[in-house]
Design an enzyme around this catalytic site. Structure first.
Site, PDB file in Angstrom:
ATOM      1  N   ARG A  73      35.615  10.921  79.027  1.00  0.00           N
ATOM      2  CA  ARG A  73      34.992   9.619  78.920  1.00  0.00           C
ATOM      3  C   ARG A  73      35.968   8.618  78.304  1.00  0.00           C
ATOM      4  O   ARG A  73      36.744   8.962  77.436  1.00  0.00           O
ATOM      5  CB  ARG A  73      33.729   9.686  78.050  1.00  0.00           C
ATOM      6  N   TYR A 201      35.042  10.975  86.497  1.00  0.00           N
ATOM      7  CA  TYR A 201      34.746  11.946  85.440  1.00  0.00           C
ATOM      8  C   TYR A 201      33.264  11.915  85.029  1.00  0.00           C
ATOM      9  O   TYR A 201      32.683  10.829  84.859  1.00  0.00           O
ATOM     10  CB  TYR A 201      35.625  11.692  84.194  1.00  0.00           C
ATOM     11  N   GLY A 203      30.832  11.930  82.487  1.00  0.00           N
ATOM     12  CA  GLY A 203      30.089  10.916  81.750  1.00  0.00           C
ATOM     13  C   GLY A 203      30.337   9.497  82.239  1.00  0.00           C
ATOM     14  O   GLY A 203      29.555   8.594  81.967  1.00  0.00           O
ATOM     15  N   LYS A 210      24.952  10.221  80.689  1.00  0.00           N
ATOM     16  CA  LYS A 210      25.079   9.416  79.478  1.00  0.00           C
ATOM     17  C   LYS A 210      24.686   7.957  79.734  1.00  0.00           C
ATOM     18  O   LYS A 210      24.037   7.315  78.906  1.00  0.00           O
ATOM     19  CB  LYS A 210      26.505   9.501  78.924  1.00  0.00           C
ATOM     20  N   HIS A 230      20.947  12.561  72.053  1.00  0.00           N
ATOM     21  CA  HIS A 230      22.027  13.473  72.462  1.00  0.00           C
ATOM     22  C   HIS A 230      21.757  14.846  71.832  1.00  0.00           C
ATOM     23  O   HIS A 230      22.392  15.210  70.854  1.00  0.00           O
ATOM     24  CB  HIS A 230      23.352  12.879  71.961  1.00  0.00           C
ATOM     25  N   SER A 252      29.814  15.495  71.325  1.00  0.00           N
ATOM     26  CA  SER A 252      30.367  16.177  72.486  1.00  0.00           C
ATOM     27  C   SER A 252      31.399  17.213  72.045  1.00  0.00           C
ATOM     28  O   SER A 252      32.204  16.957  71.146  1.00  0.00           O
ATOM     29  CB  SER A 252      31.050  15.169  73.408  1.00  0.00           C
ATOM     30  N   ALA A 253      31.354  18.372  72.699  1.00  0.00           N
ATOM     31  CA  ALA A 253      32.316  19.456  72.465  1.00  0.00           C
ATOM     32  C   ALA A 253      32.258  19.987  71.023  1.00  0.00           C
ATOM     33  O   ALA A 253      33.284  20.322  70.429  1.00  0.00           O
ATOM     34  CB  ALA A 253      33.738  19.013  72.834  1.00  0.00           C
ATOM     35  N   CYS A 254      31.049  20.073  70.455  1.00  0.00           N
ATOM     36  CA  CYS A 254      30.851  20.655  69.123  1.00  0.00           C
ATOM     37  C   CYS A 254      29.877  21.830  69.174  1.00  0.00           C
ATOM     38  O   CYS A 254      29.251  22.172  68.178  1.00  0.00           O
ATOM     39  CB  CYS A 254      30.351  19.603  68.137  1.00  0.00           C
ATOM     40  N   GLY A 255      29.717  22.441  70.347  1.00  0.00           N
ATOM     41  CA  GLY A 255      28.945  23.680  70.419  1.00  0.00           C
ATOM     42  C   GLY A 255      27.476  23.524  70.772  1.00  0.00           C
ATOM     43  O   GLY A 255      26.699  24.447  70.547  1.00  0.00           O
ATOM     44  N   THR A 257      26.167  23.495  73.788  1.00  0.00           N
ATOM     45  CA  THR A 257      25.839  24.439  74.861  1.00  0.00           C
ATOM     46  C   THR A 257      25.727  25.857  74.301  1.00  0.00           C
ATOM     47  O   THR A 257      24.818  26.610  74.665  1.00  0.00           O
ATOM     48  CB  THR A 257      26.902  24.351  75.969  1.00  0.00           C
ATOM     49  N   ASP A 277      22.046  19.033  76.281  1.00  0.00           N
ATOM     50  CA  ASP A 277      22.762  17.766  76.053  1.00  0.00           C
ATOM     51  C   ASP A 277      21.856  16.578  75.721  1.00  0.00           C
ATOM     52  O   ASP A 277      22.207  15.787  74.870  1.00  0.00           O
ATOM     53  CB  ASP A 277      23.610  17.432  77.285  1.00  0.00           C
ATOM     54  N   ASN A 372      39.384  19.447  77.939  1.00  0.00           N
ATOM     55  CA  ASN A 372      38.043  18.972  78.305  1.00  0.00           C
ATOM     56  C   ASN A 372      37.665  19.432  79.720  1.00  0.00           C
ATOM     57  O   ASN A 372      36.894  18.772  80.406  1.00  0.00           O
ATOM     58  CB  ASN A 372      37.965  17.443  78.200  1.00  0.00           C
ATOM     59  N   SER A 373      38.232  20.567  80.143  1.00  0.00           N
ATOM     60  CA  SER A 373      37.820  21.101  81.453  1.00  0.00           C
ATOM     61  C   SER A 373      36.364  21.550  81.360  1.00  0.00           C
ATOM     62  O   SER A 373      35.888  21.941  80.290  1.00  0.00           O
ATOM     63  CB  SER A 373      38.729  22.240  81.891  1.00  0.00           C
ATOM     64  N   ARG A 374      35.677  21.504  82.482  1.00  0.00           N
ATOM     65  CA  ARG A 374      34.222  21.636  82.466  1.00  0.00           C
ATOM     66  C   ARG A 374      33.723  22.533  83.585  1.00  0.00           C
ATOM     67  O   ARG A 374      34.401  22.735  84.586  1.00  0.00           O
ATOM     68  CB  ARG A 374      33.590  20.243  82.672  1.00  0.00           C
ATOM     69  N   ARG A 405      31.003  18.044  63.135  1.00  0.00           N
ATOM     70  CA  ARG A 405      32.122  18.961  62.925  1.00  0.00           C
ATOM     71  C   ARG A 405      32.840  18.496  61.668  1.00  0.00           C
ATOM     72  O   ARG A 405      33.531  17.485  61.685  1.00  0.00           O
ATOM     73  CB  ARG A 405      33.037  18.884  64.154  1.00  0.00           C
ATOM     74  N   ASN A 501      24.421  31.894  64.073  1.00  0.00           N
ATOM     75  CA  ASN A 501      23.676  30.683  63.715  1.00  0.00           C
ATOM     76  C   ASN A 501      22.166  30.931  63.744  1.00  0.00           C
ATOM     77  O   ASN A 501      21.392  30.158  63.178  1.00  0.00           O
ATOM     78  CB  ASN A 501      24.050  29.518  64.639  1.00  0.00           C
TER      79      ASN A 501
HETATM   80  O1  SAT Z   1      31.403  13.498  79.716  1.00  0.00           O
HETATM   81  S1  SAT Z   1      30.031  13.709  79.346  1.00  0.00           S
HETATM   82  O2  SAT Z   1      29.559  12.541  78.624  1.00  0.00           O
HETATM   83  O3  SAT Z   1      29.223  13.919  80.511  1.00  0.00           O
HETATM   84  C1  SAT Z   1      29.905  15.060  78.315  1.00  0.00           C
HETATM   85  C2  SAT Z   1      30.061  14.675  76.901  1.00  0.00           C
HETATM   86  O4  SAT Z   1      31.080  14.106  76.517  1.00  0.00           O
HETATM   87  O5  SAT Z   1      29.134  14.941  76.105  1.00  0.00           O
HETATM   88 MN    MN Z   2      27.086  15.360  75.552  1.00  0.00          MN
END
Ligand code: SAT
Ligand code: MN
Length: 590
Positions: A73, A201, A203, A210, A230, A252-255, A257, A277, A372-374, A405, A501
């Site tokens: 993003r 991309y 987001g 988003k 979020h 984003s990217a803090c676990g 999922t 999300d 940030n590969s998805r 984080r 957790n």
């Molecule tokens: O890129 S997205 O916004 O879809 C995912 C994220 O950053 O939370």
């Molecule tokens: Mn997100």
């Protein structure tokens, strides 16, 4: 007579000049045809839009390589456009709607020449939910069209629902020439409209995510009395079969999922996933807060995902149910034609190319998969998907977790004294940045409620709205702050995280059930260590204690930062928050 949808699509086509306009029906056969096109006719730089992965070991899976400048993003190119600048707040980039439209019209003229424009009718939320929203997105990229099929409930039924009416959210998307100089993500909240050019991309391009479900929806929620957040939504089932539902906000990217589909280290609990999300929260007739997930898929971070960290996600990715599963900017093992990323398995013995297709081995010192590969995969592939996932009314929420984080200061878990104090906790949250957004990684920034990049209006008003929602709820959920990321003097994580957790979730449920007490600190109520179930964990008790240490001297800089962050919001910051701030500052000095 043309419907409002048809009229708008014609208008967009007249501006962008596609070769063909294709109305998607959302079927699997159609998705297969679009994938075929992305494997033959369409390219992004030198690569086909998709290539097929090993169908024996990764059924229905395909690799996508994005434009190399288009991997996350771009918050600096994201704007919300209200006539009144103050409405957008210091938390957003702002343009006047007139200026934004003039700019976007200029860069969109003829931008789809020679291409197919896909028209995507989709719902955010369970199709029959009173809280769901009908949307139309157009796009000129097969990757976006197919991703939207995975991430939303897409199909002709949505056109029927809209009928001749005007009640739908519009998304206009084109990748243009991918130039970052002509890349903008513009939101027009008063018109339920998003216009995004120059990026494919997630987001920036899957406009239901988003852009609509948070930025525009948060503004709708402000006006109509609900919350767009979020947040993860998950069920926790105990040994007696009672299921309690919680939500959890994390940047984003803090676990998120991993939390949403955690495999509990405590055998007496099992988890049911609803979303990883986004949560839309409405007050139910019984005065509780009810959550739906507007999405129907996961767009998760690949690096670090493995059988050890998130076995249910690995199973989700391998489940051969919904078509297709996409991997974006991961590495590839040429020997087996399987995707690979850091943290998945040992790279030895593999013939790897990196996310851009160049030969790779660990001695190069670079990352094979983009950080940030998805992956993009259906929620219905998940082996632990909750049976409530399509419940039109959502699930009642017992607790809200607010995370970040933080290597220091913030305890593993702390219960807020009451709702306004919980809102204060959310409003002062900071987090270290990740690769999910372009920019530096690992710098501390304020990220209230993990919504800083996603709150579509003045965040001071958003805090006030949160306070009001608590007043309107007869039985509001309790609010907890959590932090899995505290480190020791050597920089090592103190808490094991992931499945462990569940031990924190258990304490939260025990608190709600009135089974355990708590210790008061200036930040909130933290566990007596004896009340945490730690069997099977090889962490000495004093190390666990250190997760809850509040060292007043460390807080001076933090308090100053919170003040500095709030300052530009001025009178928009609710009094309750200023009072809670003063109270905490005093307690830390005492
Ligand atoms: O890129 S997205 O916004 O879809 C995912 C994220 O950053 O939370
Ligand atoms: Mn997100």
């Amino acid at each position: 007579m043309a419907t409002a949808v048809e009229k708008w699509v014609d208008e967009v086509a007249a501006l962008t000049r596609p070769k063909t306009v294709y109305w998607c029906d959302g079927s699997e056969g159609e998705a297969r045809r679009i994938m075929e096109m992305g494997m033959s006719e369409e390219k992004i730089t030198v690569h086909d839009v998709f290539s097929e992965l090993n169908q024996a070991t990764c059924p229905k899976a395909y690799l996508h390589r994005s434009h190399p400048t288009d991997v996350a993003r771009t918050e600096q190119l994201t704007f919300v456009c209200y006539p009144d600048r103050e409405r957008s707040g210091p938390n957003n980039n702002w343009k006047h709607p007139k200026d934004a439209k003039a700019l976007m019209t200029g860069i969109s003229r003829g931008c789809m020449k020679g291409k197919t424009m896909y028209v995507l009718p989709y719902m955010m939320g369970p199709v029959d939910s009173p809280y769901a929203k009908a949307c139309i997105q157009v796009t000129d990229v097969s990757y976006v069209a197919v991703s939207m099929r995975i991430m939303t409930r897409m199909g002709t039924h949505v056109l029927k629902k809209i009928g001749s009416g005007e009640n739908f959210t519009r998304g206009l998307h084109s990748v243009g020439d991918f130039s970052p100089d002509r890349r903008f993500i513009m939101h027009f909240p008063d018109e339920d409209f998003v216009w995004s050019v120059g990026s494919g991309y997630g987001g920036n391009a899957l406009l239901g995510k988003k852009c609509f479900s948070l930025r525009i929806a948060s503004w709708q929620g402000y006006r109509y009395g609900w919350l767009a957040e979020h947040m993860v939504i998950m069920g926790i089932e105990d040994i007696k079969g009672n299921v309690r539902y919680i939500t959890a906000a994390m940047p984003s990217a803090c676990g998120k999922t991993n939390l949403a589909m955690l495999e509990s280290a405590l055998p007496e609990y099992r988890i049911w996933t609803i979303g990883d999300d986004i949560a839309w929260l409405n007050i139910g007739p019984d005065g509780r807060l009810y959550a739906i997930n507007p999405e129907a898929g996961f767009f998760g971070v690949a690096p670090g995902t493995s059988m050890k960290t998130n076995p249910n996600m690995v199973r989700t990715l391998k489940a051969a149910k919904f078509y297709p599963t996409l991997y974006t900017n991961v590495a590839l093992d040429r020997k087996t034609n399987e995707p690979w990323w850091e943290g998945f398995s040992d790279p030895d013995g593999k013939d790897l190319v990196d996310w851009q297709g160049n030969p790779w081995n660990p001695s190069l010192g670079t990352k094979a998969a983009h950080p940030n590969s998805r992956f993009t995969v259906s929620l219905y592939n998940c082996p632990i998907v909750s049976r409530e996932v399509d419940n039109p009314l959502g699930v009642p929420i017992s607790a809200i977790l607010l995370g970040g984080r933080r290597s220091r200061l913030i305890p593993l878990v702390a219960e807020s004294f009451d709702w306004p104090h919980g809102v204060f906790t959310g409003a002062r949250t900071g987090s270290e940045t990740t690769a999910a957004a372009a920019g530096k990684v690992g710098v501390l920034r304020r990220d209230p409620f993990s919504m800083l990049p996603f709150c579509g209006y003045n965040m001071g008003d958003y805090f006030r709205h949160w306070i009001n929602i608590g007043r309107l709820c007869a039985r509001p959920p309790r609010i907890y702050s959590v932090n899995w990321f505290r480190t020791d003097e050597q920089g090592k994580f103190i808490w094991p995280g992931f499945g462990d957790n569940a031990r924190v979730l258990r304490w939260v449920l025990d608190r709600i059930d009135g089974k355990v007490g708590a210790r008061e600190t200036p930040l909130g109520l933290v566990p007596h260590v004896k009340d945490l179930v730690l069997d099977g964990l090889a962490i000495p008790e004093d190390r666990v204690e250190s997760l809850f240490a509040v060292k007043p001297g460390e807080w001076d800089a933090e308090l100053a930062e919170v003040k500095a962050f709030w300052n530009p919001f001025g009178r928009h910051i609710p009094n309750e928050l200023n009072q809670a701030y003063e109270k905490m500052a005093r307690a830390l000095k005492a």
